[in-house]
Design a protein around this motif. Structure first.
Motif, mmCIF file in Angstrom:
data_model
loop_
_atom_site.group_PDB
_atom_site.id
_atom_site.type_symbol
_atom_site.label_atom_id
_atom_site.label_comp_id
_atom_site.label_asym_id
_atom_site.label_seq_id
_atom_site.Cartn_x
_atom_site.Cartn_y
_atom_site.Cartn_z
ATOM 1 N N ASN A 1 38.824 26.733 -36.303
ATOM 2 C CA ASN A 1 37.566 26.314 -35.684
ATOM 3 C C ASN A 1 37.839 25.853 -34.249
ATOM 4 O OD1 ASN A 1 36.459 26.746 -38.196
ATOM 5 N ND2 ASN A 1 36.399 24.580 -38.764
ATOM 6 N N GLN A 2 37.030 26.360 -33.339
ATOM 7 C CA GLN A 2 37.159 26.037 -31.912
ATOM 8 C C GLN A 2 38.563 26.358 -31.369
ATOM 9 O OE1 GLN A 2 35.374 23.675 -34.048
ATOM 10 N NE2 GLN A 2 33.743 25.057 -33.399
ATOM 11 N N ILE B 1 41.590 25.688 -31.983
ATOM 12 C CA ILE B 1 42.442 24.544 -31.616
ATOM 13 C C ILE B 1 43.934 24.849 -31.641
ATOM 14 C CG2 ILE B 1 40.889 22.594 -32.121
ATOM 15 C CD1 ILE B 1 42.522 22.364 -34.819
ATOM 16 N N GLY C 1 40.047 31.036 -22.974
ATOM 17 C CA GLY C 1 39.963 31.037 -24.432
ATOM 18 C C GLY C 1 39.226 32.272 -24.915
ATOM 19 N N PHE D 1 37.815 34.510 -28.351
ATOM 20 C CA PHE D 1 37.619 34.564 -29.794
ATOM 21 C C PHE D 1 37.220 35.962 -30.237
ATOM 22 C CE2 PHE D 1 35.388 34.522 -33.775
ATOM 23 C CZ PHE D 1 36.391 34.000 -34.569
ATOM 24 N N ILE E 1 30.159 45.240 -32.039
ATOM 25 C CA ILE E 1 30.052 44.585 -33.342
ATOM 26 C C ILE E 1 29.411 45.581 -34.315
ATOM 27 C CG2 ILE E 1 29.062 42.648 -34.629
ATOM 28 C CD1 ILE E 1 28.977 41.072 -31.981
ATOM 29 N N ASN F 1 32.221 33.050 -40.751
ATOM 30 C CA ASN F 1 32.821 31.749 -41.069
ATOM 31 C C ASN F 1 32.338 31.262 -42.426
ATOM 32 O OD1 ASN F 1 30.379 30.318 -40.794
ATOM 33 N ND2 ASN F 1 30.963 29.328 -38.889
ATOM 34 N N GLU G 1 21.759 27.292 -37.986
ATOM 35 C CA GLU G 1 22.679 28.322 -37.485
ATOM 36 C C GLU G 1 21.919 29.627 -37.221
ATOM 37 O OE1 GLU G 1 23.252 26.423 -40.151
ATOM 38 O OE2 GLU G 1 24.953 25.191 -39.500
ATOM 39 N N LYS G 2 21.041 29.982 -38.156
ATOM 40 C CA LYS G 2 20.269 31.217 -37.965
ATOM 41 C C LYS G 2 19.292 31.052 -36.790
ATOM 42 C CE LYS G 2 20.433 32.541 -42.891
ATOM 43 N NZ LYS G 2 21.106 33.822 -43.081
ATOM 44 N N LEU H 1 29.491 27.251 -29.641
ATOM 45 C CA LEU H 1 30.227 26.116 -30.185
ATOM 46 C C LEU H 1 30.467 26.193 -31.682
ATOM 47 C CD1 LEU H 1 28.662 22.994 -28.448
ATOM 48 C CD2 LEU H 1 30.968 23.901 -28.156
ATOM 49 N N LEU H 2 29.730 27.044 -32.367
ATOM 50 C CA LEU H 2 29.864 27.076 -33.824
ATOM 51 C C LEU H 2 31.232 27.628 -34.224
ATOM 52 C CD1 LEU H 2 26.309 28.168 -35.016
ATOM 53 C CD2 LEU H 2 27.289 25.885 -34.799
ATOM 54 N N ASN H 3 31.722 27.173 -35.368
ATOM 55 C CA ASN H 3 32.994 27.680 -35.866
ATOM 56 C C ASN H 3 32.988 29.211 -35.836
ATOM 57 O OD1 ASN H 3 33.588 25.018 -36.421
ATOM 58 N ND2 ASN H 3 33.153 25.162 -38.611
ATOM 59 N N GLN H 4 34.060 29.769 -35.291
ATOM 60 C CA GLN H 4 34.213 31.226 -35.165
ATOM 61 C C GLN H 4 33.049 31.865 -34.399
ATOM 62 O OE1 GLN H 4 35.068 29.692 -38.366
ATOM 63 N NE2 GLN H 4 37.002 29.574 -37.260
ATOM 64 N N ILE I 1 29.883 32.015 -34.507
ATOM 65 C CA ILE I 1 28.962 32.861 -35.280
ATOM 66 C C ILE I 1 27.579 32.982 -34.666
ATOM 67 C CG2 ILE I 1 30.013 32.745 -37.582
ATOM 68 C CD1 ILE I 1 27.801 30.580 -38.207
ATOM 69 N N SER J 1 26.865 33.691 -31.595
ATOM 70 C CA SER J 1 26.934 34.899 -30.765
ATOM 71 C C SER J 1 27.128 36.151 -31.619
ATOM 72 C CB SER J 1 28.100 34.802 -29.778
ATOM 73 O OG SER J 1 28.038 33.597 -29.065
ATOM 74 N N SER J 2 28.062 36.091 -32.558
ATOM 75 C CA SER J 2 28.377 37.294 -33.346
ATOM 76 C C SER J 2 27.158 37.769 -34.132
ATOM 77 C CB SER J 2 29.496 37.009 -34.342
ATOM 78 O OG SER J 2 30.621 36.515 -33.686
ATOM 79 N N PHE J 3 26.483 36.830 -34.791
ATOM 80 C CA PHE J 3 25.328 37.232 -35.586
ATOM 81 C C PHE J 3 24.118 37.529 -34.692
ATOM 82 C CE2 PHE J 3 27.948 35.332 -38.883
ATOM 83 C CZ PHE J 3 27.817 36.279 -39.884
ATOM 84 N N PHE K 1 35.793 31.941 -26.118
ATOM 85 C CA PHE K 1 35.665 30.546 -26.517
ATOM 86 C C PHE K 1 36.183 29.618 -25.435
ATOM 87 C CE2 PHE K 1 36.907 26.473 -28.174
ATOM 88 C CZ PHE K 1 35.684 26.067 -28.653
ATOM 89 N N LYS L 1 25.943 18.440 -37.007
ATOM 90 C CA LYS L 1 26.399 18.682 -38.380
ATOM 91 C C LYS L 1 27.877 19.092 -38.413
ATOM 92 C CE LYS L 1 25.548 22.588 -41.560
ATOM 93 N NZ LYS L 1 24.688 23.760 -41.792
ATOM 94 N N GLN L 2 28.252 19.938 -37.490
ATOM 95 C CA GLN L 2 29.604 20.488 -37.505
ATOM 96 C C GLN L 2 30.638 19.555 -36.886
ATOM 97 O OE1 GLN L 2 30.428 24.823 -36.390
ATOM 98 N NE2 GLN L 2 31.181 23.703 -34.632
ATOM 99 N N PHE L 3 30.275 18.890 -35.791
ATOM 100 C CA PHE L 3 31.274 18.099 -35.068
ATOM 101 C C PHE L 3 31.267 16.617 -35.437
ATOM 102 C CE2 PHE L 3 30.889 21.654 -32.042
ATOM 103 C CZ PHE L 3 32.228 21.964 -31.894
ATOM 104 N N ASN M 1 38.110 19.918 -32.222
ATOM 105 C CA ASN M 1 37.248 20.138 -33.382
ATOM 106 C C ASN M 1 37.309 18.939 -34.325
ATOM 107 O OD1 ASN M 1 39.400 20.421 -35.193
ATOM 108 N ND2 ASN M 1 39.136 22.616 -35.471
#
Lengths: 334, 334
Positions: A87-88, A90, A105, A107, A190, A313, B52-53, B85-88, B90, B92-94, B107, B145-147, B313
């Motif tokens: 995550n992030q 690190i 960075g 990803f 993608i 994720n 997230e969505k 900022l979201l883990n992995q 997501i 952007s990817s989604f 990142f 929620k995440q951080f 993180n």
């Protein structure tokens, strides 16, 4: 540089891969490629308190080794491109915070190593850098904990699952040198065909690999037979078979000169790794160790390296999302 | 392009910022810059089931708007550079999986918008692309929620804390056009002075901003007064003051022409946002909305945009690590 077709860039100042380095964990050290790695660790912690800190140490030491082998002073390295699965990112941020080199960075999940090489090559060919550093890492324990279940749970792994490689791969690219040269890159789109099984990443990523392969051949006018080796990053046994089948439906037979780093790094018969290796370091270490030596010894002269990434994720899986894949390709020639 | 000094790149084909777009959440819509944003949402979900969505939808729609405003067909856009900022990454990817444009995941934490502009500019100046897309997003709810803590906990926020901007900013950069032009980039190094307080990101990131600012002035030979506006991404009130003070100890007075997006986006007196805005979208929306309009109307002619990121993180904080910062700068001129 010059744009070819839809997605490919052809370089004028083809960057040289000046040096590579790789450090791997204990499981990889028991695998068939052990003799090609610079350093084989005998425990997953390497003297650190946590797996995350161990992963940071692995990328730090790998980068340090790659720079030492390049014989280029670190202040002569203009930019560093790196990322990882944590995550992030690190592992990279903490591992490389003392590097004192301007840092981008990246990803791309498990495609990060090749994504970094793509970006670094564009900087060199464009005249923005003389030397760049590309690096990535992954760690079985930190990845399992983060993406799946606590290791302490000891849960059973389905046959489609892959084993995240513990290790790091790094490469120094330079404007001048005697090769191997990066001649083309084909950054990928993608691709999401709706696979939702987080234990079948090979199937989720294979369509992206196929998309990038087809585009690369179309953009460059090359046939698969142009390459001595077409090598995907971490599709594993199942993803490799899917890729061969899908390419066949598009009229390409790649069976004779195609392999996957995740298939090569572990011995399926004895290492209980099911569908093979995965993770950023799978492609990073297999290329930096085995393939780079094959190139240096001229056992292969033309390699198409395609690293694939699953852009997912733990939260997206819980929210019922499918797994988008991506694949970036880099053409490496003597 | 040409390398200047230690870290800066000066462009020959100075890329034009052809269009920008930004969409923000309800809190930002109540702030002083509301009239500059393309779309102001009145709830945090925007019809989606999860935050997230919702964040993915925000970046998707923002990118779509930026492309529409550019009047460039999406198939003419060579590459997309995005992250969040979201883990992995997501969001952007989604959000961008149906975009059908070759994709580089980036990142840089909250420095992602400017990092993307740096990468995209190098591709354009180098000849690898005619047009590129740069985008980023953040969301208060998904980030908290995440951080930090579940929002449902309703925990109190310390005075040093910042409020993650809900929104997305996107820009289309092109080889040809009438400006504003990207003339220089100064990608930053990772800087870690040992700050460990996850509720004081401004203090953690300010040293990186100062490092990049000093390097930019040294590399280009420019003084701070060269710029009509020096604008950091999300240092907030406290980080801004630290930056002014630190620059002063290095002999630079930037007080008169320096500001921070996190200071501008919320009204400190009425919005209860403590030290100001933060998140990838803080710089992304303030630049894409307010600053880009100021440039178009020639109210400012020379802007140095420096986005800062905290490369941390939740796990690293729990493991007692400090917070490394990074800052990337881009010089934008008419």
């Amino acid at each position: 540089m010059q744009k070819l077709g839809m997605q490919t860039i052809k370089f004028d100042v083809t960057p040289t891969i000046t040096s590579t380095a790789c450090i791997v964990g204990p499981k990889e050290s028991d695998g068939p490629l052990a003799s090609y790695f610079d350093k084989c660790l005998d425990d997953e912690f390497w003297g650190e308190e946590t797996w995350e800190k161990a992963e940071s140490k692995i990328i730090k030491e790998t980068v340090s080794l790659a720079v030492a082998k390049s014989k280029i002073a670190s202040q002569e390295i203009d930019y560093c491109f790196a990322g990882d699965l944590l995550n992030q990112c690190i592992s990279s941020s903490f591992g490389l915070r003392e590097l004192n080199i301007p840092f981008f960075g990246v990803f791309g999940a498990c495609s990060t190593f090749v994504e970094s090489m793509c970006l670094g090559s564009v900087f060199i060919d464009g005249g923005g850098a003389q030397n760049v550093l590309c690096a990535t890492s992954s760690h079985f324990c930190s990845a399992e904990k983060q993406f799946r279940f606590p290791l302490e749970l000891g849960n059973q792994r389905p046959p489609t699952s892959q084993w995240t490689v513990t290790g790091s791969g790094a490469a120094v690219l330079s404007k001048s040198g005697n090769g191997p040269y990066i001649t083309h890159i084909t950054p990928g789109k993608i691709v999401d065909l709706g696979i939702k099984d987080a234990n079948n990443m090979g199937a989720a990523m294979a369509p992206a690999a196929v998309d990038t392969l087809l585009t690369h051949f179309k953009d460059t006018g090359r046939a698969p037979s142009y390459y001595d080796l077409i090598l995907t990053g971490d599709l594993g046994h199942i993803g490799k078979e899917i890729t061969i089948d899908m390419m066949k439906t598009h009229g390409y037979n790649i069976k004779s000169n195609y392999n996957d780093c995740g298939v090569l790094i572990f011995d399926k018969a004895t290492q209980d790794t099911h569908s093979g290796g995965s993770g950023c370091a799978c492609c990073g270490t297999v290329f930096s160790g085995y393939v780079f030596q094959q190139l240096q010894q001229k056992k292969v002269q033309k390699v198409l390296l395609i690293a694939t990434g699953a852009l997912t994720n733990a939260t997206s899986a819980q929210q019922g999302e499918s797994i988008p894949g991506i694949a970036h390709a880099v053409s490496i020639e003597l």
